[in-house]
Scaffold this motif. Structure first.
Motif, PDB file in Angstrom:
ATOM      1  N   THR A 449      44.487  39.026  43.457  1.00 25.14           N
ATOM      2  CA  THR A 449      44.732  39.918  42.330  1.00 25.14           C
ATOM      3  C   THR A 449      43.359  40.070  41.688  1.00 25.14           C
ATOM      4  O   THR A 449      42.733  39.070  41.334  1.00 25.14           O
ATOM      5  CB  THR A 449      45.722  39.295  41.332  1.00 25.14           C
ATOM      6  OG1 THR A 449      46.984  39.210  41.988  1.00 25.14           O
ATOM      7  CG2 THR A 449      45.826  40.134  40.077  1.00 25.14           C
ATOM      8  N   SER A 459      46.541  44.361  42.732  1.00 30.21           N
ATOM      9  CA  SER A 459      46.926  43.052  43.234  1.00 30.21           C
ATOM     10  C   SER A 459      47.432  43.237  44.652  1.00 30.21           C
ATOM     11  O   SER A 459      47.835  44.337  45.046  1.00 30.21           O
ATOM     12  CB  SER A 459      47.992  42.450  42.323  1.00 30.21           C
ATOM     13  OG  SER A 459      49.197  42.314  43.010  1.00 30.21           O
ATOM     14  N   ILE A 465      48.094  46.801  38.410  1.00 35.79           N
ATOM     15  CA  ILE A 465      48.525  45.858  37.389  1.00 35.79           C
ATOM     16  C   ILE A 465      48.599  46.582  36.069  1.00 35.79           C
ATOM     17  O   ILE A 465      47.612  47.140  35.600  1.00 35.79           O
ATOM     18  CB  ILE A 465      47.556  44.669  37.336  1.00 35.79           C
ATOM     19  CG1 ILE A 465      47.921  43.727  38.464  1.00 35.79           C
ATOM     20  CG2 ILE A 465      47.584  43.986  36.008  1.00 35.79           C
ATOM     21  CD1 ILE A 465      47.418  42.353  38.284  1.00 35.79           C
TER      22      ILE A 465
END
Ligand code: UGA
Length: 471
Positions: A449, A459, A465
């Protein structure tokens, strides 16, 4: 000691020490003066108090022959034709430059003058400082024809200071009399004529015998302003790209692509367009504030610089929030940190965004294991080691069992980590990179990530994200 020009350099900080070494390197006799006895002893014994490429070998080449270290300013002044003032000009409480060291040194020089001297400001000082120095020297009874005050600002960067000095983009000589200008031009002649670069020992860099650095002759006041304006402009460029990075993040674009596209315009240029955690160091924060004060004193509203400072503070805060977005909470988390100095390639931690961010992590209850190739010893003076803060000797030790790895400066070795090893060393494969050292796609492929600055956050389990946007 027979050849070259006799020079005194007052102050053995970054600028003073590098100037001492480089003036000797181009053939002059240099006496470096400092009143810090411990530092003098280190220098006299062959030590080098700062981490700077080429500095140890250049000092070794000339120490004892054409370089002398002393605390005797009087003797140094009397021996020298030119006296370079390279003492600190720290930020005062109001943000303006504190010139008390320059004042004290100018008075002491004045009391030692018995034949013609050129007093040269090398420290970063506000415009009109040359006039103050002139007044101080006259007040001490030195006749006007026995001295001149000139300005010869230094544009060296920490980490590459020796190369920056010997291969300068330009040499700025601010002098209001022909006599002072001539002496300064003579001092720099080995560089500006190209002869220095013929030497087998010459420190390598962009200039050569056929392509020497240019010298720019200006008034003393213009030279003073050139220095402040250059640093303020570079800081502005960084704050500008940092805001653009924030726009890129919100829009889902990549700031590296945007910076490349902007930088290809020769009017803009590619340098100082690296988005990150904000600028730091002993120069930009201090000089932006000082230049803003200079403007204020002149009745000019330079609100732009206030905005530059505000953006820089905000950039650190945003990055901290980004780490929070990856970890959710800080309390009880174990964070690996790469980088403590204000940038890569130096051990200097002054005004380091990295230290501010680490302090905040500790404040919020995380434990930090940090690695920096050169700055750990200095960082320990500000953040002592203890149960919450550990210093380690390699990047993988910093990553060991960490909930996330945070990159805060741009040492080359941080950009060359073994990603497989890093993946199994970390407790969770999360990297928050404040210097955009890795290609996001590669990081995702490697199972991380990966959050960086001004680039879509990705990620390996999800495409994006949401945490790239602050809560
Ligand atoms: C700076 C100037 O670059 C020198 O020309 C000047 O002589 C010196 O200040 C000074 O006045 O003594 P320095 O402080 O050593 O040199 O460091 P820089 O390499 O300029 O970097 C300053 C800060 O800006 C660092 O925190 C760096 O990480 C940051 N930075 C730099 C960015 O965030 N992005 C960039 O694109 C470039």
């Amino acid at each position: 000691m027979s050849k070259g020009i006799s020079i005194a350099v007052v102050g053995s900080g970054y600028v003073g020490l590098v100037a001492t070494a480089c003036f000797a390197e181009i053939g002059h006799r240099v006496i470096c003066v400092d009143n810090d006895e411990a530092k003098l002893r280190t220098l006299q014994d062959g030590g080098v108090p700062i981490h700077e490429d080429y500095l140890p070998e250049v000092l070794d080449r000339h120490r004892g022959h054409s370089i002398e270290f002393t605390s005797d300013l009087r003797a140094a002044t009397q021996a020298a034709q030119a006296i370079f003032i390279a003492v600190g000009t720290p930020q005062s409480r109001t943000g303006s430059a504190d010139l008390s060291y320059v004042d004290a040194v100018a008075s002491e020089i004045a009391r030692s003058i018995d034949d013609y001297k050129v007093i040269v400001e090398k420290s970063t000082v506000p415009v009109y400082t040359n006039e103050w120095i002139r007044r101080v020297v006259e007040r001490n009874g030195v006749p006007r024809d026995l001295f001149d005050v000139a300005s010869n600002p230094e544009f060296l960067r920490e980490g590459t200071a020796v190369v920056d000095f010997l291969h300068a983009d330009r040499i700025v000589v601010g002098a209001d009399t022909e006599k002072a200008g001539d002496l300064l031009r003579k001092i720099y002649a080995p560089l500006t004529s190209g002869t220095y670069y013929q030497s087998a020992h010459a420190v390598p860099g962009p200039h050569s015998e056929g392509n020497p650095p240019p010298v720019l002759l200006t008034s003393t006041k213009a030279a003073e302003i050139i220095k402040h304006a250059s640093n303020a402009f570079l800081a502005t460029k960084i704050s500008f790209i940092n805001v653009v990075a924030n726009i890129c993040e919100a829009a889902g674009a990549d700031v590296e692509e945007v910076a490349r596209g902007m930088g290809m315009d020769s009017r803009i240029g590619p340098k100082f367009l690296r988005a990150g955690v904000g600028y730091g160091g002993s120069c930009f924060p201090k000089d932006v504030a000082a230049f803003r004060h200079v403007a204020e004193q002149m009745g000019v509203d330079f609100a732009l610089l206030k905005e530059v400072e505000k953006i820089n503070e905000e950039q650190k805060r945003r990055f901290f929030q980004k780490v929070r977005s990856a970890l959710w909470t800080f309390r009880g988390k174990k964070i690996g940190v790469l980088g403590l100095a204000f940038k890569g390639g130096t051990d200097d931690i002054r005004e380091s965004p990295a230290l501010d961010i680490v302090k905040q992590m500790l404040h919020e209850g995380s434990t930090v294991t940090a690695y920096d190739p050169a700055a750990a010893e200095r960082a320990k003076e500000t953040i002592p080691p203890g149960p919450q803060m550990r210093y380690v000797d390699d990047p993988y030790a910093a990553a060991q069992d960490a909930d996330a790895l945070v990159i805060l400066n741009e040492w080359q070795e941080f950009a060359e980590l073994d990603l497989k090893r890093l993946h199994y060393t970390l407790r969770y494969p999360i990297i928050i990179d404040g210097r955009n050292l890795y290609d996001p796609a590669t990081m995702i492929e490697s199972g991380f990530t990966y959050l960086s600055v001004g680039r879509p956050g990705l990620s390996h389990t999800r495409d994006a994200i949401a945490g790239q946007r602050m809560p």
